[in-house]
Every structure is written in C-alpha cells, then in structure tokens.
Design an enzyme around this catalytic site. Sequence first.
Site, PDB file in Angstrom:
ATOM      1  N   SER A 301      54.678  10.196  50.449  1.00 64.11           N
ATOM      2  CA  SER A 301      53.246  10.210  50.679  1.00 64.11           C
ATOM      3  C   SER A 301      52.506   9.122  49.902  1.00 64.11           C
ATOM      4  O   SER A 301      52.624   7.957  50.214  1.00 64.11           O
ATOM      5  CB  SER A 301      52.702  11.605  50.372  1.00 64.11           C
ATOM      6  OG  SER A 301      51.455  11.793  50.977  1.00 64.11           O
ATOM      7  N   ASP A 312      54.120  -5.006  52.075  1.00 68.27           N
ATOM      8  CA  ASP A 312      53.539  -5.765  53.180  1.00 68.27           C
ATOM      9  C   ASP A 312      52.786  -6.992  52.692  1.00 68.27           C
ATOM     10  O   ASP A 312      52.765  -8.031  53.362  1.00 68.27           O
ATOM     11  CB  ASP A 312      52.602  -4.870  54.002  1.00 68.27           C
ATOM     12  CG  ASP A 312      53.356  -3.970  54.962  1.00 68.27           C
ATOM     13  OD1 ASP A 312      54.601  -4.005  54.944  1.00 68.27           O
ATOM     14  OD2 ASP A 312      52.702  -3.222  55.713  1.00 68.27           O
ATOM     15  N   LYS A 326      56.890  10.852  54.471  1.00 65.70           N
ATOM     16  CA  LYS A 326      55.732  11.697  54.792  1.00 65.70           C
ATOM     17  C   LYS A 326      54.518  10.801  55.029  1.00 65.70           C
ATOM     18  O   LYS A 326      53.818  10.406  54.120  1.00 65.70           O
ATOM     19  CB  LYS A 326      55.421  12.695  53.686  1.00 65.70           C
ATOM     20  CG  LYS A 326      54.270  13.628  54.077  1.00 65.70           C
ATOM     21  CD  LYS A 326      53.865  14.544  52.948  1.00 65.70           C
ATOM     22  CE  LYS A 326      52.684  15.407  53.385  1.00 65.70           C
ATOM     23  NZ  LYS A 326      51.485  14.580  53.704  1.00 65.70           N
TER      24      LYS A 326
END
Length: 445
Positions: A301, A312, A326
Amino acid sequence: MIRKASLLLCGALIGGASVIALSQMPVRVSGVANAAASDTYRQLNLFGDVFERIRSDYVEVPDDAALVESAINGMLSSLDPHSSYMSPKHFRDMQVQTRGEFGGLGIEVTMEDGLVKVVTPIDDTPAFKAGVMAGDLITHLDGEQVQGLTLSEAVEKMRGPVNTDIEIVVRREGAAEPITIKITRDIIRIRSVRNRVEGDVGYIRITQFNEQTFDGLKDSIDTLTTEIGKDKLKGFILDLRNNPGGLLDQAIAVSDAFLDRGEIVSTRGRNSDETQRYNARSGDLIGDYPVIVLINGGSASASEIVAGALQDHRRATILGTRSFGKGSVQTIVPLGANGAIRLTTARYFTPSGVSIQAKGINPDIEALQVLPEELRGKVDTKGEAGLRGHLKGEEEDEQGSGSQAYVPPDPKDDSQLKLALDLLNGVQANSAFPPVGDKKAGVPN
C-alpha cells in the site's frame, strides 16, 4: 449531488487493534446514477422477510443489532478483503491508532480461508518478540477456534488489558504440528522511523506510515547528514520491507522528500471525475545523494506508493523482491453514532499510470534474502493476489503479487542490505544503479 468529507485508507494494520490510513477526500453519491432497480427492492424485501423470521422463530432470542451488523459486514466483506463495517468502538479505536499508539499484540493480519493470517509482526512488539512470523495462520485464540469468526471479531479477542496474556495457536508452513505461542499484551507504541549510520551511508527504516512518519524521516535525514558529514555521505538506504502501509498523506510527504517535482500518485474511482492527482512540491530534503529503496513481499500500500513514485521518477533504485500488491483505496465513511464503513472506492496508480493492484512493484534489482535452513520455504507471501475475493488489477500479472517476506533480525545476516551497501560504496556494480537516464524523465510532470 451530495458531498461528504470522509477518510481515505491506504493500508491497514491490526495488532489486537487496527491501524487505518486516513486522508481527506470527497465522496460523491448520485441518486440518479445509482437508483435501485425494482429487482433490488424485491431483494431488500427478501432480507426483511428473513430478518423477521429469525427474530420470531430462532431457537433463542437474537440480538437485533448484532444481526444487522453481521448482515452489513457480510455485504461489505463479499466485495473484497478490505471493505468492512466498523462499529462505533472500532471506529474510535481506528482514529486513536493512526496517532501511532494503541493497545494490542503488534501484528498486521488479514483473513484467509476462515483463519487469521499474519501479514507481518511489527518490530519490537509483543508478537514480534514472541516469535510470531509472517505467513502464520492463527487457528485458536485462548483455546477458541478462529474458524467462523469475522476478522473484526478475531481482532477484538486479541485486544485486552495491558499485561494480560493471550495464547494463540498457529499453523506454520513446514511445521509438522501447530505451534502454541503465549503473548503478553502491551501498549503498542509505534516508532515508525528508525535510523543508523552504516559507514558512510545513512540507513532509514520506516515500519509504517502514521502521523509522525514524515517528521521522523526529516529528523533522520538531518541526524545522519550531520553525523556522517555532507562531504563523506555516499547516499541513503530507505528500508520499506514488511511495511504494511498507513496514512496516504504521509506516503505522499515521504515521496516528496526525495522529489523536486512531478506526480507522486493518482487515485481513480468508478467515475472519471473522481480522479485525484498528488504532486511533489518544489525542493527536496536530500539533494542529489543516491537512494536505494528496499522492498519485499510484506511491503504494501503506502510503501508501494513511495517505491513506485521514486522508481518511475528514476530517483531511486528499488532492490529486493516483488511487493504485496495492494493498490486499492479504502474510504472511511462515517455513519454518525453508528460507526463507519470502510469501502474500496478507487485504485491508485504510479506516476507512469501503472496500477499495482494484485501485481505489486517489481524491483529494479531482484535480490532474494539468504534464509536460515529452518525457514526455507516458510516465509513467502502470495500477496494481494492470494487473497480470496481480491479486487482484480487492470493488468493483473498471471504470477500474482507478493514474494519472500523475511528480514533477518541481525543486520549482519541481511544479504539485501549488504548488497545495497556494496552498491553505494562502489564495491559492486549494477546497471540499474544509479537509475539510467534523467531521473525526472518518463513520467507526467
């Protein structure tokens, strides 16, 4: 159009009590778009008929409130493993626990095949010290079978006064017989950020994301930079292994500490106008020092938000094993004096637009932990994809999510940490470290 302030979840932590991630976001309810069909009303009449038959004919007089609560819980839990009803008491407990202090055992749990499954024990808690391990299936609590209990009921039984004992029985993969573990309940004070000097490298471990996390991170960066010296400091290791998540705003703040600009995460609901984007602010806390982020099958999460954002943006190299996966957002909707519901309302996406729901974050450098002989084959997790009824990912990986979820108690035995240190110290080289290309390229800004 009705707009209601509600609470956004980004992970759940349960250790005889639950810790939920919170942030403010609007909830939109459209009476026209969601108007119930006539068939739905007939089904509601059916529910009323069954409810009345139970009240009038069951062998014992039932508790009406308990019946309704069980029906609500059944409806929500049938959606996915993270939607549920919270009684007023549980709702109050959740609000207290996000402050980083609560009473209980110190384990993150979920429900699997009718049993309570340990996702991970929290560092330095009674469960951790008693030897509870990730992947353990709790079958009995003080002699009572867990089978047949809801997750909330099982958690309630794990709660209790400080300094009282509870005996749990666990099934552990590879163990021939069930294992009985006695745990003494205590106040769980979560120090979510720890740091230490590793030669000329600053090591920071975040165990969960609560209200103190960003401040703890900032203090750790300042302390390590001063202690090592700016000229000698070779970089930072951010350890998110076995971190189950926490507050969304804290995950965003931690990501922002390493980023100068660009998107950190977006959440997308059923309708396009519910998309929320969270961006980094100008300036970061560590300058150009290299960063390695450690993750494993217990990183879930909010941890995945941070890892995905730094990956990224090519701001950090992700090292370890695939994360839990998750990637769904739960919203807490208060129901006044009747508690609240926890409802999955959106998926979250990394800056490049990738959903990790039931898929996880793949590390740039995969590094398996060297396991003691007695633990081999016993510390892997199937992750979100292994949970029955999980929300499907948009591009769900056939292999699912999750992976090895073991961190040695002694840093000397930590092969993933050793590799990260070797990379930062120039002892070893890898094409993924430092990240290739412009660290701010390839993502929306």
